[in-house]
Design a protein around this motif. Sequence first.
Motif, PDB file in Angstrom:
ATOM      1  N   GLY A   2       0.971  -1.398  -0.044  1.00 47.44           N
ATOM      2  CA  GLY A   2      -0.118   0.000  -0.019  1.00 47.44           C
ATOM      3  C   GLY A   2       0.838   1.027  -0.106  1.00 47.44           C
ATOM      4  O   GLY A   2       1.918   1.178  -0.082  1.00 47.44           O
ATOM      5  N   ILE A   3       0.140   2.227  -0.218  1.00 50.79           N
ATOM      6  CA  ILE A   3       0.803   3.615  -0.015  1.00 50.79           C
ATOM      7  C   ILE A   3       0.618   4.261   1.499  1.00 50.79           C
ATOM      8  O   ILE A   3      -0.495   4.143   2.131  1.00 50.79           O
ATOM      9  CB  ILE A   3       0.036   4.630  -1.006  1.00 50.79           C
ATOM     10  N   GLU A   4       1.895   4.865   2.104  1.00 50.31           N
ATOM     11  CA  GLU A   4       1.566   5.307   3.585  1.00 50.31           C
ATOM     12  C   GLU A   4       2.084   6.817   3.234  1.00 50.31           C
ATOM     13  O   GLU A   4       3.177   7.028   2.750  1.00 50.31           O
ATOM     14  CB  GLU A   4       2.436   4.577   4.326  1.00 50.31           C
ATOM     15  N   ALA A   5       1.334   7.537   3.893  1.00 49.68           N
ATOM     16  CA  ALA A   5       1.856   9.022   4.198  1.00 49.68           C
ATOM     17  C   ALA A   5       1.745   9.449   5.540  1.00 49.68           C
ATOM     18  O   ALA A   5       1.133   8.880   6.262  1.00 49.68           O
ATOM     19  CB  ALA A   5       0.902   9.784   3.223  1.00 49.68           C
ATOM     20  N   ASP A   6       2.742  10.172   5.909  1.00 49.81           N
ATOM     21  CA  ASP A   6       2.739  10.766   7.232  1.00 49.81           C
ATOM     22  C   ASP A   6       1.910  12.136   7.244  1.00 49.81           C
ATOM     23  O   ASP A   6       2.640  13.054   6.739  1.00 49.81           O
ATOM     24  CB  ASP A   6       4.341  11.233   7.757  1.00 49.81           C
ATOM     25  N   PRO A   7       0.905  12.006   8.042  1.00 48.99           N
ATOM     26  CA  PRO A   7       0.218  13.404   8.052  1.00 48.99           C
ATOM     27  C   PRO A   7       0.981  14.869   8.563  1.00 48.99           C
ATOM     28  O   PRO A   7       0.654  15.676   8.141  1.00 48.99           O
ATOM     29  CB  PRO A   7      -1.122  12.768   8.878  1.00 48.99           C
ATOM     30  N   GLN A   8       2.012  14.384   9.566  1.00 46.57           N
ATOM     31  CA  GLN A   8       2.754  15.468  10.065  1.00 46.57           C
ATOM     32  C   GLN A   8       3.462  16.068   8.999  1.00 46.57           C
ATOM     33  O   GLN A   8       3.515  17.340   8.930  1.00 46.57           O
ATOM     34  CB  GLN A   8       3.551  14.977  11.210  1.00 46.57           C
ATOM     35  N   VAL A   9       4.048  15.224   8.204  1.00 45.48           N
ATOM     36  CA  VAL A   9       4.882  15.820   7.111  1.00 45.48           C
ATOM     37  C   VAL A   9       4.048  16.512   5.924  1.00 45.48           C
ATOM     38  O   VAL A   9       4.177  17.802   5.594  1.00 45.48           O
ATOM     39  CB  VAL A   9       5.532  14.605   6.263  1.00 45.48           C
ATOM     40  N   LEU A  10       2.741  15.896   5.771  1.00 49.07           N
ATOM     41  CA  LEU A  10       1.945  16.562   4.648  1.00 49.07           C
ATOM     42  C   LEU A  10       1.397  17.984   5.569  1.00 49.07           C
ATOM     43  O   LEU A  10       1.501  19.013   4.746  1.00 49.07           O
ATOM     44  CB  LEU A  10       0.530  15.814   4.673  1.00 49.07           C
ATOM     45  N   GLN A  11       1.523  17.977   6.925  1.00 47.26           N
ATOM     46  CA  GLN A  11       1.143  19.174   7.465  1.00 47.26           C
ATOM     47  C   GLN A  11       2.152  20.397   7.211  1.00 47.26           C
ATOM     48  O   GLN A  11       1.888  21.495   6.954  1.00 47.26           O
ATOM     49  CB  GLN A  11       0.584  19.060   8.947  1.00 47.26           C
ATOM     50  N   GLN A  12       3.375  19.935   7.656  1.00 51.96           N
ATOM     51  CA  GLN A  12       4.568  20.687   7.206  1.00 51.96           C
ATOM     52  C   GLN A  12       4.624  21.414   5.755  1.00 51.96           C
ATOM     53  O   GLN A  12       5.113  22.530   5.621  1.00 51.96           O
ATOM     54  CB  GLN A  12       5.893  19.782   7.757  1.00 51.96           C
ATOM     55  N   VAL A  13       4.380  20.308   4.807  1.00 55.29           N
ATOM     56  CA  VAL A  13       4.424  20.682   3.361  1.00 55.29           C
ATOM     57  C   VAL A  13       3.197  21.846   3.198  1.00 55.29           C
ATOM     58  O   VAL A  13       3.425  22.939   2.774  1.00 55.29           O
ATOM     59  CB  VAL A  13       4.075  19.722   2.375  1.00 55.29           C
ATOM     60  N   THR A  14       2.181  21.819   3.869  1.00 55.88           N
ATOM     61  CA  THR A  14       1.167  22.519   3.558  1.00 55.88           C
ATOM     62  C   THR A  14       1.484  24.028   4.492  1.00 55.88           C
ATOM     63  O   THR A  14       1.325  24.995   3.492  1.00 55.88           O
ATOM     64  CB  THR A  14      -0.236  22.215   4.497  1.00 55.88           C
ATOM     65  N   THR A  15       1.894  23.920   5.341  1.00 56.47           N
ATOM     66  CA  THR A  15       2.583  25.013   6.394  1.00 56.47           C
ATOM     67  C   THR A  15       3.561  26.018   5.351  1.00 56.47           C
ATOM     68  O   THR A  15       3.491  27.133   5.339  1.00 56.47           O
ATOM     69  CB  THR A  15       2.991  24.826   7.817  1.00 56.47           C
ATOM     70  N   LEU A  17       4.201  25.714   2.236  1.00 49.77           N
ATOM     71  CA  LEU A  17       3.608  26.317   0.909  1.00 49.77           C
ATOM     72  C   LEU A  17       2.615  27.489   1.080  1.00 49.77           C
ATOM     73  O   LEU A  17       2.899  28.611   0.474  1.00 49.77           O
ATOM     74  CB  LEU A  17       2.760  25.263   0.399  1.00 49.77           C
ATOM     75  N   ARG A  18       1.957  27.457   2.196  1.00 57.64           N
ATOM     76  CA  ARG A  18       1.118  28.769   2.762  1.00 57.64           C
ATOM     77  C   ARG A  18       2.051  29.861   2.858  1.00 57.64           C
ATOM     78  O   ARG A  18       1.930  30.821   2.959  1.00 57.64           O
ATOM     79  CB  ARG A  18       0.064  28.352   3.734  1.00 57.64           C
ATOM     80  N   ASN A  19       3.120  29.692   4.022  1.00 56.56           N
ATOM     81  CA  ASN A  19       4.013  30.661   4.238  1.00 56.56           C
ATOM     82  C   ASN A  19       4.944  31.361   2.964  1.00 56.56           C
ATOM     83  O   ASN A  19       4.929  32.448   2.796  1.00 56.56           O
ATOM     84  CB  ASN A  19       4.987  29.988   5.363  1.00 56.56           C
ATOM     85  N   ALA A  20       4.896  30.230   2.081  1.00 59.45           N
ATOM     86  CA  ALA A  20       5.829  30.871   0.904  1.00 59.45           C
ATOM     87  C   ALA A  20       4.866  31.787   0.118  1.00 59.45           C
ATOM     88  O   ALA A  20       5.224  32.926  -0.396  1.00 59.45           O
ATOM     89  CB  ALA A  20       6.255  29.739   0.104  1.00 59.45           C
ATOM     90  N   ALA A  59       0.144  32.504  -5.781  1.00 59.11           N
ATOM     91  CA  ALA A  59      -0.856  32.100  -5.938  1.00 59.11           C
ATOM     92  C   ALA A  59      -0.906  30.589  -6.249  1.00 59.11           C
ATOM     93  O   ALA A  59      -1.638  29.803  -5.499  1.00 59.11           O
ATOM     94  CB  ALA A  59      -1.699  32.745  -6.992  1.00 59.11           C
ATOM     95  N   SER A  60       0.069  30.022  -7.067  1.00 61.85           N
ATOM     96  CA  SER A  60       0.232  28.680  -7.084  1.00 61.85           C
ATOM     97  C   SER A  60       0.869  27.958  -6.065  1.00 61.85           C
ATOM     98  O   SER A  60       0.313  26.809  -5.873  1.00 61.85           O
ATOM     99  CB  SER A  60       1.439  28.425  -8.286  1.00 61.85           C
ATOM    100  N   ALA A  61       1.772  28.476  -5.067  1.00 60.86           N
ATOM    101  CA  ALA A  61       2.229  28.160  -3.930  1.00 60.86           C
ATOM    102  C   ALA A  61       1.009  27.992  -2.850  1.00 60.86           C
ATOM    103  O   ALA A  61       0.673  26.827  -2.171  1.00 60.86           O
ATOM    104  CB  ALA A  61       3.120  28.975  -3.238  1.00 60.86           C
ATOM    105  N   GLY A  62      -0.069  29.096  -2.836  1.00 63.41           N
ATOM    106  CA  GLY A  62      -1.137  28.952  -2.211  1.00 63.41           C
ATOM    107  C   GLY A  62      -2.031  27.611  -2.710  1.00 63.41           C
ATOM    108  O   GLY A  62      -2.714  26.911  -1.655  1.00 63.41           O
TER     109      GLY A  62
END
Length: 93
Positions: A2-15, A17-20, A59-62
């Motif tokens: 299966g595919i596994e993702a770390d929600p904390q890493v995804l949250q860091q990526v989100t943060t 990108l939003r900061n950028a 806008a793309s980063a957001g």
Amino acid sequence: MGIEADPQVLQQVTTTLRNAESDLDTGAAPPPVPQAGDITELLAATLSLLCEGVGNVAASAGGLGQAVAEGRADYETIDYDQALNLKRTQTGG
């Protein structure tokens, strides 16, 4: 398999990108018109174009940040539902 993702890493990526987006958006405002003699208009147009490009990148980063946040939420929901299904299957209920 299966595919596994770390929600904390995804949250860091989100943060990130939003900061950028926020940082870039601040820098997207056109500066005052330069005083460059004969090439003032050319420089002003160039700066305007660059600022527009920075605004587009912001806008793309957001947008990417939003997409990652939505993907994280979907992943967590599906992961939770599948864990419940597996538990029901294992307990026979």
